[in-house]
Design a protein around this motif. Structure first.
Motif, PDB file in Angstrom:
ATOM      1  N   TYR A   1      -7.927  -7.022 -13.351  1.00 49.90           N
ATOM      2  CA  TYR A   1      -6.748  -7.839 -13.053  1.00 49.90           C
ATOM      3  C   TYR A   1      -5.572  -6.937 -12.681  1.00 49.90           C
ATOM      4  O   TYR A   1      -4.845  -7.197 -11.715  1.00 49.90           O
ATOM      5  N   ASN A   2      -5.387  -5.873 -13.441  1.00 53.88           N
ATOM      6  CA  ASN A   2      -4.258  -4.976 -13.179  1.00 53.88           C
ATOM      7  C   ASN A   2      -4.407  -4.236 -11.850  1.00 53.88           C
ATOM      8  O   ASN A   2      -3.426  -4.005 -11.149  1.00 53.88           O
ATOM      9  N   ASP A   3      -5.646  -3.881 -11.505  1.00 58.35           N
ATOM     10  CA  ASP A   3      -5.864  -3.249 -10.204  1.00 58.35           C
ATOM     11  C   ASP A   3      -5.452  -4.185  -9.070  1.00 58.35           C
ATOM     12  O   ASP A   3      -4.785  -3.783  -8.118  1.00 58.35           O
ATOM     13  N   THR A   4      -5.874  -5.440  -9.165  1.00 57.73           N
ATOM     14  CA  THR A   4      -5.544  -6.427  -8.136  1.00 57.73           C
ATOM     15  C   THR A   4      -4.038  -6.666  -8.075  1.00 57.73           C
ATOM     16  O   THR A   4      -3.447  -6.733  -6.983  1.00 57.73           O
ATOM     17  N   LEU A   5      -3.396  -6.798  -9.229  1.00 59.58           N
ATOM     18  CA  LEU A   5      -1.954  -7.024  -9.275  1.00 59.58           C
ATOM     19  C   LEU A   5      -1.199  -5.838  -8.671  1.00 59.58           C
ATOM     20  O   LEU A   5      -0.221  -6.015  -7.928  1.00 59.58           O
ATOM     21  N   SER A   6      -1.675  -4.627  -8.961  1.00 63.89           N
ATOM     22  CA  SER A   6      -1.050  -3.426  -8.406  1.00 63.89           C
ATOM     23  C   SER A   6      -1.136  -3.412  -6.887  1.00 63.89           C
ATOM     24  O   SER A   6      -0.168  -3.092  -6.190  1.00 63.89           O
ATOM     25  N   LYS A   7      -2.284  -3.778  -6.348  1.00 64.39           N
ATOM     26  CA  LYS A   7      -2.459  -3.837  -4.897  1.00 64.39           C
ATOM     27  C   LYS A   7      -1.509  -4.851  -4.280  1.00 64.39           C
ATOM     28  O   LYS A   7      -0.895  -4.611  -3.228  1.00 64.39           O
ATOM     29  N   LYS A   8      -1.367  -5.995  -4.902  1.00 68.40           N
ATOM     30  CA  LYS A   8      -0.485  -7.038  -4.371  1.00 68.40           C
ATOM     31  C   LYS A   8       0.967  -6.573  -4.371  1.00 68.40           C
ATOM     32  O   LYS A   8       1.727  -6.882  -3.439  1.00 68.40           O
ATOM     33  N   ARG A   9       1.358  -5.834  -5.394  1.00 70.77           N
ATOM     34  CA  ARG A   9       2.723  -5.314  -5.434  1.00 70.77           C
ATOM     35  C   ARG A   9       2.982  -4.320  -4.300  1.00 70.77           C
ATOM     36  O   ARG A   9       4.021  -4.353  -3.640  1.00 70.77           O
ATOM     37  N   VAL A  10       2.006  -3.454  -4.090  1.00 73.42           N
ATOM     38  CA  VAL A  10       2.134  -2.487  -2.990  1.00 73.42           C
ATOM     39  C   VAL A  10       2.220  -3.209  -1.649  1.00 73.42           C
ATOM     40  O   VAL A  10       3.067  -2.906  -0.800  1.00 73.42           O
ATOM     41  N   ASN A  11       1.345  -4.184  -1.449  1.00 70.98           N
ATOM     42  CA  ASN A  11       1.328  -4.922  -0.185  1.00 70.98           C
ATOM     43  C   ASN A  11       2.619  -5.699   0.038  1.00 70.98           C
ATOM     44  O   ASN A  11       3.094  -5.841   1.172  1.00 70.98           O
ATOM     45  N   PHE A  12       3.189  -6.209  -1.018  1.00 72.38           N
ATOM     46  CA  PHE A  12       4.452  -6.940  -0.894  1.00 72.38           C
ATOM     47  C   PHE A  12       5.553  -6.008  -0.399  1.00 72.38           C
ATOM     48  O   PHE A  12       6.311  -6.348   0.522  1.00 72.38           O
ATOM     49  N   ILE A  13       5.659  -4.814  -0.998  1.00 72.82           N
ATOM     50  CA  ILE A  13       6.681  -3.854  -0.573  1.00 72.82           C
ATOM     51  C   ILE A  13       6.428  -3.413   0.874  1.00 72.82           C
ATOM     52  O   ILE A  13       7.352  -3.316   1.682  1.00 72.82           O
ATOM     53  N   TYR A  14       5.170  -3.181   1.166  1.00 70.83           N
ATOM     54  CA  TYR A  14       4.827  -2.759   2.534  1.00 70.83           C
ATOM     55  C   TYR A  14       5.262  -3.807   3.552  1.00 70.83           C
ATOM     56  O   TYR A  14       5.794  -3.483   4.623  1.00 70.83           O
ATOM     57  N   SER A  15       5.069  -5.079   3.217  1.00 72.75           N
ATOM     58  CA  SER A  15       5.447  -6.161   4.146  1.00 72.75           C
ATOM     59  C   SER A  15       6.957  -6.207   4.379  1.00 72.75           C
ATOM     60  O   SER A  15       7.417  -6.704   5.400  1.00 72.75           O
ATOM     61  N   LYS A  16       7.725  -5.681   3.430  1.00 76.98           N
ATOM     62  CA  LYS A  16       9.172  -5.701   3.560  1.00 76.98           C
ATOM     63  C   LYS A  16       9.708  -4.536   4.402  1.00 76.98           C
ATOM     64  O   LYS A  16      10.795  -4.637   4.982  1.00 76.98           O
ATOM     65  N   VAL A  17       8.972  -3.424   4.460  1.00 78.59           N
ATOM     66  CA  VAL A  17       9.482  -2.257   5.179  1.00 78.59           C
ATOM     67  C   VAL A  17       8.855  -2.060   6.553  1.00 78.59           C
ATOM     68  O   VAL A  17       9.450  -1.404   7.417  1.00 78.59           O
ATOM     69  N   ILE A  18       7.667  -2.645   6.762  1.00 78.50           N
ATOM     70  CA  ILE A  18       6.987  -2.433   8.036  1.00 78.50           C
ATOM     71  C   ILE A  18       7.834  -2.991   9.179  1.00 78.50           C
ATOM     72  O   ILE A  18       8.343  -4.093   9.124  1.00 78.50           O
ATOM     73  N   GLY A  19       8.007  -2.201  10.209  1.00 82.50           N
ATOM     74  CA  GLY A  19       8.800  -2.602  11.359  1.00 82.50           C
ATOM     75  C   GLY A  19      10.281  -2.351  11.205  1.00 82.50           C
ATOM     76  O   GLY A  19      11.041  -2.468  12.168  1.00 82.50           O
ATOM     77  N   LYS A  20      10.712  -1.991   9.997  1.00 80.99           N
ATOM     78  CA  LYS A  20      12.135  -1.751   9.752  1.00 80.99           C
ATOM     79  C   LYS A  20      12.458  -0.266   9.588  1.00 80.99           C
ATOM     80  O   LYS A  20      13.560   0.165   9.893  1.00 80.99           O
ATOM     81  N   LEU A  21      11.504   0.488   9.077  1.00 79.71           N
ATOM     82  CA  LEU A  21      11.708   1.908   8.829  1.00 79.71           C
ATOM     83  C   LEU A  21      10.591   2.729   9.470  1.00 79.71           C
ATOM     84  O   LEU A  21       9.507   2.204   9.750  1.00 79.71           O
ATOM     85  N   LYS A  22      10.855   4.015   9.662  1.00 78.96           N
ATOM     86  CA  LYS A  22       9.824   4.917  10.165  1.00 78.96           C
ATOM     87  C   LYS A  22       8.780   5.140   9.074  1.00 78.96           C
ATOM     88  O   LYS A  22       9.111   5.273   7.896  1.00 78.96           O
TER      89      LYS A  22
END
Length: 295
Positions: free
Chosen positions: A69-90
């Protein structure tokens, strides 16, 4: 782009680099989206780092719950942050998202373990990017260029069917082969039948010297330049015809015309002023030179 089980990478990023930066956001328990306060914090960081470059994003959880469960939750947190920065920063081309799950829990305070960390480099440090990341540039050992070896002599058949042996001027061939663009080199001992563009038999080996150089240096391009002595005006355009004779010989030996050109200068570029004082000066002015056009 998830990379699981990369604790060593995290330690590398967080501990050993001199000019690398870290930005941390925290998640509520069992959430992979940021609460309003942390979201404002992230948005503000994005606005302030338009010229920075992201290296990686790591995510972790507390130790409450199952490992899966924690592995999956960790991945989702990373993906959420990635979705916020992609296309906005280098972002680096070899950028990684790293999910650590509960293996990233390093604090006794569970709230501090529920986080995502953005590793990045400030604009002022980008010129040291590879040094900061510990990337060693591959130093290619320069291979020595093999020396071109020219033959010492050449046996060829004369137009009358007889054979001649000619001792080649290896120093001349080496000089032409190693010359730089723009250099001019005189072909010594290249003689023509008087008042013609026919090369005397004794000089035919000079043509083969030039041929060998061109064959062994396939990128070499030359201009063949003809010069006369004695006469202020080259009425028969003999200097051009003599240069062209060498040009045609090389073409007939399968040297591409893209690598060759020729030009006659008459007596317009004498080494010794006209009229020459003696045969030595006349012989010096009566010459064929090679201009190195391109190496």
């Amino acid at each position: 782009m998830l990379f699981k089980g990369a604790l060593l990478i995290l330690l590398f990023f967080s501990g050993t680099l001199i000019a690398q930066e870290r930005f941390v956001v925290y998640f509520d328990n069992n959430k992979f989206e940021l609460n309003p306060l942390e979201l404002v914090k992230l948005d503000k960081w994005i606005l302030e780092n338009k010229t920075s470059k992201i290296i990686s994003i790591t995510g972790s959880t507390d130790e409450i719950g199952s490992l899966g469960y924690n592995d999956t939750l960790s991945k989702k947190r990373v993906n959420f942050i990635y979705s916020k920065v992609i296309g906005k920063l280098k972002i680096r081309e070899d950028f990684k998202t790293i999910s650590l799950g509960e293996k990233g829990a390093t604090s006794d305070n569970n709230a501090e373990n529920r986080k995502a960390v953005i590793h990045y480099i400030l604009e002022k440090d980008l010129h040291m990017e590879e040094e900061i990341l510990g990337i060693k540039k591959e130093i290619k050992e320069e291979q020595p260029i093999p020396e071109i070896v020219y033959p010492e002599k050449l046996v060829f058949e004369n137009p009358n069917g007889t054979k001649s042996e000619f001792k080649l001027d290896r120093a001349f061939m080496k000089k032409v082969g190693e010359a730089k663009s723009g250099e001019k080199i005189k072909i010594e001992n290249l003689n023509f039948v008087i008042n013609t563009f026919a090369v005397v038999n004794e000089s035919r080996g000079k043509l083969y010297e030039l041929l060998l150089v061109l064959q062994k240096n396939p990128s070499l391009k030359i201009e063949i330049q003809g010069h006369l002595c004695c006469m202020p005006i080259d009425r028969a355009d003999l200097s051009t015809q003599r240069a062209k004779a060498l040009y045609n010989f090389l073409l007939n030996q399968n040297i591409s015309k893209d690598r060759l050109s020729y030009k006659g200068f008459g007596s317009s570029q004498p080494i010794y002023a006209l009229p020459e004082k003696d045969e030595q000066e006349r012989a010096a002015n009566r010459r064929v030179e090679i201009l190195i056009v391109n190496k």
